[in-house]
Motif scaffolding. Structure first.
Motif, PDB file in Angstrom:
ATOM      1  N   GLY A   1      45.608  47.868  48.096  1.00  0.00           N
ATOM      2  CA  GLY A   1      44.802  47.400  49.223  1.00  0.00           C
ATOM      3  C   GLY A   1      43.380  47.016  48.865  1.00  0.00           C
ATOM      4  O   GLY A   1      42.638  46.552  49.720  1.00  0.00           O
ATOM      5  N   THR A   2      42.971  47.243  47.594  1.00  0.00           N
ATOM      6  CA  THR A   2      41.601  46.888  47.221  1.00  0.00           C
ATOM      7  C   THR A   2      41.633  45.932  46.023  1.00  0.00           C
ATOM      8  O   THR A   2      42.564  45.981  45.225  1.00  0.00           O
ATOM      9  CB  THR A   2      40.785  48.137  46.840  1.00  0.00           C
ATOM     10  N   PRO A   3      40.628  45.051  45.908  1.00  0.00           N
ATOM     11  CA  PRO A   3      40.632  44.092  44.789  1.00  0.00           C
ATOM     12  C   PRO A   3      40.469  44.804  43.451  1.00  0.00           C
ATOM     13  O   PRO A   3      39.706  45.773  43.351  1.00  0.00           O
ATOM     14  CB  PRO A   3      39.407  43.218  45.065  1.00  0.00           C
TER      15      PRO A   3
ATOM     16  N   LEU B   1      38.965  43.740  40.862  1.00  0.00           N
ATOM     17  CA  LEU B   1      37.586  43.609  40.380  1.00  0.00           C
ATOM     18  C   LEU B   1      36.736  44.775  40.870  1.00  0.00           C
ATOM     19  O   LEU B   1      35.965  45.371  40.115  1.00  0.00           O
ATOM     20  CB  LEU B   1      36.994  42.278  40.862  1.00  0.00           C
ATOM     21  N   LEU B   2      36.927  45.132  42.149  1.00  0.00           N
ATOM     22  CA  LEU B   2      36.167  46.246  42.724  1.00  0.00           C
ATOM     23  C   LEU B   2      36.563  47.566  42.066  1.00  0.00           C
ATOM     24  O   LEU B   2      35.711  48.415  41.796  1.00  0.00           O
ATOM     25  CB  LEU B   2      36.415  46.306  44.230  1.00  0.00           C
TER      26      LEU B   2
ATOM     27  N   MET C   1      34.266  41.018  33.283  1.00  0.00           N
ATOM     28  CA  MET C   1      33.171  41.359  34.202  1.00  0.00           C
ATOM     29  C   MET C   1      32.573  42.718  33.880  1.00  0.00           C
ATOM     30  O   MET C   1      31.492  43.042  34.343  1.00  0.00           O
ATOM     31  CB  MET C   1      33.671  41.360  35.644  1.00  0.00           C
TER      32      MET C   1
ATOM     33  N   LEU D   1      40.887  33.435  38.517  1.00  0.00           N
ATOM     34  CA  LEU D   1      39.470  33.402  38.140  1.00  0.00           C
ATOM     35  C   LEU D   1      39.114  32.070  37.483  1.00  0.00           C
ATOM     36  O   LEU D   1      38.079  31.463  37.781  1.00  0.00           O
ATOM     37  CB  LEU D   1      39.212  34.560  37.170  1.00  0.00           C
TER      38      LEU D   1
ATOM     39  N   LYS E   1      41.897  39.783  48.874  1.00  0.00           N
ATOM     40  CA  LYS E   1      41.453  40.386  47.623  1.00  0.00           C
ATOM     41  C   LYS E   1      40.887  39.336  46.666  1.00  0.00           C
ATOM     42  O   LYS E   1      39.997  39.627  45.879  1.00  0.00           O
ATOM     43  CB  LYS E   1      42.610  41.148  46.968  1.00  0.00           C
TER      44      LYS E   1
ATOM     45  N   ALA F   1      37.148  38.443  46.388  1.00  0.00           N
ATOM     46  CA  ALA F   1      36.280  39.222  45.497  1.00  0.00           C
ATOM     47  C   ALA F   1      35.954  38.421  44.238  1.00  0.00           C
ATOM     48  O   ALA F   1      34.871  38.570  43.670  1.00  0.00           O
ATOM     49  CB  ALA F   1      36.935  40.541  45.117  1.00  0.00           C
ATOM     50  N   LEU F   2      36.890  37.533  43.817  1.00  0.00           N
ATOM     51  CA  LEU F   2      36.658  36.761  42.596  1.00  0.00           C
ATOM     52  C   LEU F   2      35.509  35.771  42.772  1.00  0.00           C
ATOM     53  O   LEU F   2      34.896  35.350  41.809  1.00  0.00           O
ATOM     54  CB  LEU F   2      37.928  35.994  42.210  1.00  0.00           C
TER      55      LEU F   2
ATOM     56  N   ALA G   1      32.759  36.371  43.789  1.00  0.00           N
ATOM     57  CA  ALA G   1      31.510  37.009  43.351  1.00  0.00           C
ATOM     58  C   ALA G   1      31.074  36.437  42.008  1.00  0.00           C
ATOM     59  O   ALA G   1      29.880  36.372  41.711  1.00  0.00           O
ATOM     60  CB  ALA G   1      31.702  38.522  43.247  1.00  0.00           C
ATOM     61  N   VAL G   2      32.050  35.993  41.203  1.00  0.00           N
ATOM     62  CA  VAL G   2      31.740  35.478  39.872  1.00  0.00           C
ATOM     63  C   VAL G   2      30.890  34.206  39.953  1.00  0.00           C
ATOM     64  O   VAL G   2      30.025  33.975  39.123  1.00  0.00           O
ATOM     65  CB  VAL G   2      33.056  35.213  39.104  1.00  0.00           C
TER      66      VAL G   2
ATOM     67  N   THR H   1      32.085  41.816  47.649  1.00  0.00           N
ATOM     68  CA  THR H   1      31.889  42.401  46.322  1.00  0.00           C
ATOM     69  C   THR H   1      30.501  42.069  45.772  1.00  0.00           C
ATOM     70  O   THR H   1      29.834  42.918  45.179  1.00  0.00           O
ATOM     71  CB  THR H   1      32.981  41.903  45.364  1.00  0.00           C
TER      72      THR H   1
ATOM     73  N   TYR I   1      37.622  47.191  52.234  1.00  0.00           N
ATOM     74  CA  TYR I   1      38.769  46.355  51.856  1.00  0.00           C
ATOM     75  C   TYR I   1      40.067  47.019  52.313  1.00  0.00           C
ATOM     76  O   TYR I   1      40.971  46.367  52.831  1.00  0.00           O
ATOM     77  CB  TYR I   1      38.818  46.153  50.341  1.00  0.00           C
TER      78      TYR I   1
END
Lengths: 259, 243
Positions: free
Chosen positions: A91-93, A95-96, A205, B77, B178, B181-182, B184-185, B192, B216
């Motif tokens: 449920g969460t990315p 990246l996070l 990242m 990405l 989700k 969030a990418l 953000a790059v 994010t 999220y």
């Protein structure tokens, strides 16, 4: 395969594609590829990406089997945490999750007295281990859900027959239940491995040097926008092709009866 | 000790300016906005793509096969970076050719376009499978009644395939939320990126990343509930599948 490409319209499309590739190759800026510094970096980057992929798939699957088992047949005090873990991961990315592990948890460690002097400190500062941990947990979360379905899908008769033969529970699991469940997830697993490959560039990242990080470095040092990205796309497509071929070979080796 | 920690954490997450709560919620709003736009655009591309793959001419089919294969084989990405630079470049060159000034494309618009193209490839495959699963008798009957292709799609194919496509579409929506969030790059102020700003300003990394994770997770749980409801609604009047 080859014959299906020799239809006239496909030949025309192939010619157009080749022309585009030739134009990109001639008019694009590819001189940085001749630089030995970048060549070494590219090889190292591709190596790191492949190591990350194989290692995290292996660790993740090893975690996913107990997670799936706990959800499929475990008592509630095992099933509930397993289900919660899978929901949070899914449920969460990613990246996070990587940021939370590397910057979040990593920022808590200096507060623990004595840790800075201990042998564990270099490991706790190295982004590489956080990347392995984050990607493995991600595989475990997604595949745990897949394995739950696979364990449930093994026909009851198989397990009952094994029990009637007097097999101990662990042997049933090792010889009957797990192999049949794994055989069922094999087609899914190929797709999931490709998804995992596509997740690996996120580790750049948190400062891990994979092929994506190498391309970013080339871009910022040479101020070339597109060419390194194109190289990246080609590299990832090539690895995807190899993964698909490997899994096709695997599936061909497993005997299957289509009803 | 723990009381003071809790109080300082709540201060950090407070909605009013010393706290960063408002920034996070603003980022969440942007994330949801971009995800919704990208999902809608992807759905549009997906419907056209699915019909093209099923009923289009040979060249259309080949081109769509290339689109879905390439987009699904390259990491999001990298697609986001390529498309982001290509889209802004192309738009600016068009503006220059028309004799206008160069402009900065808004983050939300670029995000929607870029993620929409990515979502479109996945949606094409989901919808193609769902359309194939509609009983062919239904479509043949409608054709025999003399319905035009457009009317047939609107009245028969699309409503019937909706129930079959919804689980796949729910997955796509979760991927869309989700994938924001990418962005953000490339520096968009979505959740994010807002979290990253808040965390690096206050040095409370763990607090903010955990808070963003909760946000999220909330979005994904809420969406699962809504999609389950939508699927039940789309299946009204259909016989439940046995087993």
């Amino acid at each position: 395969m080859i014959r299906s490409l020799l239809i006239p319209r496909r030949l025309v499309m192939l010619a157009i594609a080749l022309a585009i590739v030739a134009l990109v190759a001639i008019y694009g800026r590819w001189d940085w590829l001749a630089n030995p510094k970048y060549q070494a970096l590219i090889v190292r980057g591709i190596g790191n990406t492949l190591i990350l992929l194989v290692l995290t798939m292996a660790i993740g699957m090893a975690l996913a089997i107990p997670l799936g088992l706990a959800q499929a047949v475990g008592p509630w005090w095992l099933a509930m945490p397993a289900r919660a873990f899978c929901s949070v991961i899914r449920g969460t990315p990613l990246l996070l999750q990587l940021f939370l592990l590397y910057y979040g948890i990593g920022s808590l460690f200096p507060g623990i007295p004595g840790l800075r002097e201990s042998w564990a400190w270099p490991i706790l500062r190295d982004a590489w281990y956080y990347a392995i941990l984050g990607l493995s947990l991600s595989v475990a979360g997604y595949e745990g859900e897949v394995m739950r379905g696979a364990f449930k899908a093994v026909p009851h008769g198989q397990l009952e027959a094994a029990r009637a033969m007097g097999m101990p529970r662990l042997t049933i699991f090792r010889r009957i239940w797990l192999p049949q469940a794994l055989q069922r997830v094999l087609p899914t697993l190929g797709g999931e491995t490709v998804l995992q490959l596509k997740a690996t560039p996120l580790v750049a990242m948190i400062t891990v040097v994979d092929i994506y990080a190498v391309a970013s470095r080339v871009r910022s040092e040479t101020l070339i926008t597109y060419e390194p990205l194109m190289l990246l796309a080609v590299v990832y497509m090539a690895i995807t092709g190899v993964i698909v071929l490997i899994f096709r070979w695997f599936e061909g080796r497993v005997p299957q009866r289509v009803a | 000790m723990s009381g003071a920690l809790l109080a300082s954490t709540l201060d950090l997450l407070a909605l009013n300016p010393p706290g960063w709560g408002a920034t996070l919620l603003w980022g969440l709003w942007h994330s949801v906005l971009i995800a919704a736009g990208a999902f809608a655009l992807g759905l549009g591309i997906g419907i056209l793509g699915a019909y093209g793959k099923l009923y289009g001419g040979p060249v259309t089919k080949d081109l769509l096969a290339i689109y879905t294969t390439v987009v699904r084989a390259v990491p999001e990405l990298i697609l986001i970076l390529i498309l982001y630079f290509a889209v802004t470049d192309a738009a600016n060159q068009l503006l220059v050719a028309l004799g206008r000034e160069k402009m900065q494309i808004s983050g939300v618009v670029a995000g929607v376009l870029v993620l929409g193209v990515v979502q479109g490839a996945y949606a094409t495959e989901v919808l193609r499978g769902a359309i194939l699963a509609v009983p062919s008798g239904q479509i043949e009957a409608a054709r025999a009644m003399g319905m035009s292709p457009f009317l047939l799609a609107r009245r028969v194919t699309l409503p019937l395939m909706l129930a079959l496509a919804l689980p796949g579409l729910a997955n796509l929506w979760l991927i869309a939320t989700k994938d924001t969030a990418l962005l953000a790059v490339v520096g968009f102020a979505e959740l994010t990126q807002a979290t990253r700003q808040a965390a690096s300003t206050t040095k409370a990394f763990f607090t903010f990343y955990a808070a963003a994770g909760v946000l999220y997770l909330g979005v994904s749980i809420l969406s699962s509930v809504l999609f389950a409801w939508a699927e039940r609604r789309a299946r009204r009047g259909q016989r439940p599948v046995s087993g």
